[in-house]
Structure formats: C-alpha cells, structure tokens
Design a protein around this motif. Sequence first.
Motif, PDB file in Angstrom:
ATOM      1  N   UNK A  82       0.804  -1.224   0.000  1.00 35.91           N
ATOM      2  CA  UNK A  82       0.000   0.000   0.000  1.00 35.91           C
ATOM      3  C   UNK A  82       0.836   1.273   0.000  1.00 35.91           C
ATOM      4  N   UNK A  83       2.142   1.171   0.161  1.00 38.84           N
ATOM      5  CA  UNK A  83       3.001   2.353   0.233  1.00 38.84           C
ATOM      6  C   UNK A  83       3.402   2.771  -1.178  1.00 38.84           C
ATOM      7  N   UNK A  84       2.983   3.961  -1.577  1.00 37.23           N
ATOM      8  CA  UNK A  84       3.311   4.463  -2.897  1.00 37.23           C
ATOM      9  C   UNK A  84       4.538   5.363  -2.888  1.00 37.23           C
ATOM     10  N   UNK A  85       4.711   6.061  -3.976  1.00 37.25           N
ATOM     11  CA  UNK A  85       5.831   6.986  -4.096  1.00 37.25           C
ATOM     12  C   UNK A  85       5.545   8.272  -3.334  1.00 37.25           C
ATOM     13  N   UNK A  86       6.545   9.112  -3.239  1.00 36.99           N
ATOM     14  CA  UNK A  86       6.368  10.405  -2.593  1.00 36.99           C
ATOM     15  C   UNK A  86       5.410  11.276  -3.412  1.00 36.99           C
ATOM     16  N   UNK A  87       4.767  12.214  -2.735  1.00 38.87           N
ATOM     17  CA  UNK A  87       3.754  13.038  -3.399  1.00 38.87           C
ATOM     18  C   UNK A  87       4.338  13.876  -4.531  1.00 38.87           C
ATOM     19  N   UNK A  88       5.607  14.229  -4.445  1.00 39.11           N
ATOM     20  CA  UNK A  88       6.190  15.066  -5.498  1.00 39.11           C
ATOM     21  C   UNK A  88       6.557  14.257  -6.749  1.00 39.11           C
ATOM     22  N   UNK A  89       6.541  12.908  -6.652  1.00 40.89           N
ATOM     23  CA  UNK A  89       6.884  12.077  -7.800  1.00 40.89           C
ATOM     24  C   UNK A  89       5.666  11.406  -8.433  1.00 40.89           C
ATOM     25  N   UNK A  90       4.491  11.574  -7.875  1.00 42.65           N
ATOM     26  CA  UNK A  90       3.345  10.808  -8.333  1.00 42.65           C
ATOM     27  C   UNK A  90       2.838  11.323  -9.672  1.00 42.65           C
ATOM     28  N   UNK A  91       2.127  10.451 -10.387  1.00 46.71           N
ATOM     29  CA  UNK A  91       1.502  10.794 -11.649  1.00 46.71           C
ATOM     30  C   UNK A  91       0.023  11.056 -11.392  1.00 46.71           C
ATOM     31  N   UNK A  92      -0.499  12.218 -11.751  1.00 50.85           N
ATOM     32  CA  UNK A  92      -1.919  12.511 -11.470  1.00 50.85           C
ATOM     33  C   UNK A  92      -2.890  11.532 -12.115  1.00 50.85           C
ATOM     34  N   UNK A 109      -1.833   3.493  -1.561  1.00 49.35           N
ATOM     35  CA  UNK A 109      -2.522   2.785  -2.638  1.00 49.35           C
ATOM     36  C   UNK A 109      -3.761   2.094  -2.081  1.00 49.35           C
ATOM     37  N   UNK A 110      -4.831   2.138  -2.841  1.00 46.00           N
ATOM     38  CA  UNK A 110      -6.077   1.491  -2.459  1.00 46.00           C
ATOM     39  C   UNK A 110      -5.940  -0.011  -2.711  1.00 46.00           C
ATOM     40  N   UNK A 111      -5.891  -0.799  -1.648  1.00 44.30           N
ATOM     41  CA  UNK A 111      -5.681  -2.241  -1.783  1.00 44.30           C
ATOM     42  C   UNK A 111      -6.901  -2.952  -2.358  1.00 44.30           C
ATOM     43  N   UNK A 112      -8.068  -2.357  -2.259  1.00 49.40           N
ATOM     44  CA  UNK A 112      -9.238  -2.941  -2.910  1.00 49.40           C
ATOM     45  C   UNK A 112      -9.069  -2.934  -4.418  1.00 49.40           C
ATOM     46  N   UNK A 113      -8.568  -1.838  -4.957  1.00 53.74           N
ATOM     47  CA  UNK A 113      -8.279  -1.770  -6.400  1.00 53.74           C
ATOM     48  C   UNK A 113      -7.167  -2.753  -6.764  1.00 53.74           C
ATOM     49  N   UNK A 114      -6.193  -2.922  -5.878  1.00 50.97           N
ATOM     50  CA  UNK A 114      -5.103  -3.862  -6.157  1.00 50.97           C
ATOM     51  C   UNK A 114      -5.628  -5.285  -6.295  1.00 50.97           C
ATOM     52  N   UNK A 115      -6.479  -5.714  -5.361  1.00 51.94           N
ATOM     53  CA  UNK A 115      -7.008  -7.087  -5.411  1.00 51.94           C
ATOM     54  C   UNK A 115      -7.939  -7.293  -6.595  1.00 51.94           C
ATOM     55  N   UNK A 116      -8.719  -6.270  -6.959  1.00 52.07           N
ATOM     56  CA  UNK A 116      -9.641  -6.393  -8.092  1.00 52.07           C
ATOM     57  C   UNK A 116      -8.876  -6.528  -9.398  1.00 52.07           C
ATOM     58  N   UNK A 117      -7.911  -5.647  -9.605  1.00 50.08           N
ATOM     59  CA  UNK A 117      -7.153  -5.674 -10.862  1.00 50.08           C
ATOM     60  C   UNK A 117      -6.183  -6.848 -10.910  1.00 50.08           C
ATOM     61  N   UNK A 118      -5.762  -7.347  -9.761  1.00 57.42           N
ATOM     62  CA  UNK A 118      -4.921  -8.537  -9.736  1.00 57.42           C
ATOM     63  C   UNK A 118      -5.712  -9.753 -10.222  1.00 57.42           C
ATOM     64  N   UNK A 119      -6.960  -9.870  -9.795  1.00 59.18           N
ATOM     65  CA  UNK A 119      -7.808 -10.961 -10.261  1.00 59.18           C
ATOM     66  C   UNK A 119      -8.082 -10.838 -11.759  1.00 59.18           C
ATOM     67  N   UNK A 120      -8.234  -9.618 -12.232  1.00 57.47           N
ATOM     68  CA  UNK A 120      -8.469  -9.387 -13.668  1.00 57.47           C
ATOM     69  C   UNK A 120      -7.264  -9.826 -14.499  1.00 57.47           C
ATOM     70  N   UNK A 121      -6.069  -9.462 -14.077  1.00 57.57           N
ATOM     71  CA  UNK A 121      -4.862  -9.866 -14.806  1.00 57.57           C
ATOM     72  C   UNK A 121      -4.629 -11.370 -14.706  1.00 57.57           C
ATOM     73  N   UNK A 259       3.877   6.501  -9.611  1.00 59.33           N
ATOM     74  CA  UNK A 259       4.571   7.369 -10.563  1.00 59.33           C
ATOM     75  C   UNK A 259       4.406   6.899 -11.999  1.00 59.33           C
ATOM     76  N   UNK A 260       3.627   5.859 -12.241  1.00 60.25           N
ATOM     77  CA  UNK A 260       3.465   5.292 -13.581  1.00 60.25           C
ATOM     78  C   UNK A 260       2.299   5.952 -14.310  1.00 60.25           C
ATOM     79  N   UNK A 261       2.245   5.693 -15.614  1.00 58.32           N
ATOM     80  CA  UNK A 261       1.148   6.174 -16.451  1.00 58.32           C
ATOM     81  C   UNK A 261       0.237   4.997 -16.759  1.00 58.32           C
ATOM     82  N   UNK A 262      -0.964   4.932 -16.175  1.00 60.62           N
ATOM     83  CA  UNK A 262      -1.822   3.763 -16.388  1.00 60.62           C
ATOM     84  C   UNK A 262      -2.359   3.641 -17.808  1.00 60.62           C
ATOM     85  N   UNK A 263      -2.293   4.704 -18.596  1.00 58.90           N
ATOM     86  CA  UNK A 263      -2.800   4.650 -19.963  1.00 58.90           C
ATOM     87  C   UNK A 263      -1.913   3.821 -20.882  1.00 58.90           C
TER      88      UNK A 263
END
Length: 342
Positions: A82-92, A109-121, A259-263
């Motif tokens: 659940x620990x993400x990057x620093x606020x100055x490095x994040x991607x909006x 990081x929202x762990x609910x989104x992590x578990x949902x998208x992990x099951x999808x992948x 810090x990644x681009x999800x698109x």
Amino acid sequence: MTNTKDESVLTKTAKAKTEVKKTKKPIKAASENKKPNANSSKDFFVTQKSIESKINSFFESNKEAGIRKLISASKLMESGCHIGMSAKWWNPKMRPFIYPSKSGLNQVIDLLKTTIFLDRAYNFLRDITRDGGRILFVGTKGEFTKNLVKNEATRSKSFYINQRWLGGTLTNFKTISKSIDKLNNLISLQMSGEIKRYSKKEQLMMSKEVEKMSKFLNGIRTMRGLPQAIVVCDPVVEHNAVEEARKLRIPVVAIANTNANPELVDFIIPANTTSIRTVYLILTILNDAICEALNEPQLIVGKSDEEIVLPEVAKRKQDQSFISHKKFTREVKPATPTTETK
C-alpha cells in the motif's frame, strides 16, 4: 507617585510572564508523555482491520460475477504493497488507484483496487495460456527482481528478460532471431563436442561469445515468434519494452506504482514496486495463473496466510569507512615542545 505606578506595572507584567511560563510547562510535559509508537500501531491495526472487512464484503457481494480474492489484504499490507511513491513524484493519472493525501508524504494505494485488478490480470493470463499463448516476463531492476523473474519464468516454462532490454527485441524480432539462432548453434557445438575440432584460440573466442550472448538472450532462446502478452515488473523502468509492445499491440500486464502512467498499460496492478516482498507476491500470483492453465502446482493461490512465506529483507550494514576520510576527521597534531625561558 509615578515611581510607585511604574513599579506596580512592572510587577504585574512579571507576574503575567511567570503565569504564561507555568501554563506552557504542562503542555510540554503532556507532549513528551505521548507514546507515538503505541498509538500508531493501534491505528495501523484498526485501518488494516477496516480495509480487510471492506475487501471481504466486496468480494462476497460479487461472488456471482466470478471475482475472487487471490491474496488477503493483511498479507499485502505486511509486504508494504500500500506504500506508494512520494507526493512530489506521483503521476496525477494514478489518482483513481490511491487515497487522497493532504501531506507531502508517500501516497497510499487502495488495496481494494489492487485485489480487483490482480484478479483481472490473473484471469487474462490463465485464458491466454489455455489457448496456447506464451508469456514474456520482463524485470531488470535489482538482483532480487532479476533472479525472481528467471525462477518464475522457468517454473512456468515462459520466456524472460532479466538483463538489459535490447532495442528491437519485439519490433525488430527478425534480427534478434538471427542472434538467437547463432547462440543456439554455438551451444550445440559445445554440447556435442564438435567445438574441439577448432583451434584453442577459436574455442576461446566462441566461449566468450556464448557467454556474452547468453547474458541477454538466454531467456528467449526458445522463442520462435512474438509473445501473446508481456508481464512487466515496473513500466517506468521497463518503458522500452512497454513502448515496443504497444506498437505491436501486444497486451501489457504491469505492476505499477503511483509514478506510472496507467494509460500505457492494458492490465494494471497498482502496488509498491520498490518493495521486494510486494513484487514477489504479485509476480508469483501472476505466474500461478500460467501454472493453473498448465496443471502445474501453485505457490500462493489457494493457500492461507500462514503458509505464505515472504522473503526476508536484509538490512544494510552501516558503512563506516567514510569516517576515516580526511573531510570528516581532523588529524591530531602532536604537541610541539615548548622551550622554557629563564
């Protein structure tokens, strides 16, 4: 009369100052008596429990949709997922996957989104493998990630690249395939013993060439065509692999930090890519999807939290060699003998 008035005013101001000092003292004492460790651990336990109940209620209500929880939230939090990057490095653009933060600390990081998208992948990789597709694992950051990618890919008989990504590995695969054929021919010469027909100088040159080529091509020696999907440990680090896959319309499954681009990713899994334990958990679960399609044993999926053993993180030893550097030490000069004057 003026002197007495002035003295009374001075005494009143002195008394007011002493009262202010007295009132400040207990505030400092109260702040010193606080125990941040106990409160923080209690808050962490409360948040962990609330997140776990939230995720459990979501998956119970969506059982009919076929969504399942592959890993518990407590295990993900134990690994630091659940620990993400620093606020100055994040991607909006990662805003939908994180909690809004008011401070400049690390994003959460929202762990609910992590578990949902992990099951999808997971379902995507399993279905591709059942249809006869092959997967390419890519991870070149850190020794642990390199060894993990190699071990997991060999366990599921998949392709992998754990060294530097060679430009054109996918977009210019015809040239790469020629290098692969050359490497396989040299290895077959060594295995069959026909290399002994050459001189010692030629044998030495061939062995050096095999060592150099196998460093980058050993994981794709048996790859005769383009893979049906690639799994990337960090799309920011492996941006060349992601760009080539997007040009050829190859689906990309990636563990992405804030810090990644999800698109740029087709199947994103929001998680902490700087944590060795998190990368181990998610990459092993994704590989279990391939093993499930091949009827091979799985390591994490379907097991309890007690059975899942996370890798130990070795603490760095403090390097004290800099202490002896000239910049940080002062040489003690011996005392010069003084001549006594009579």
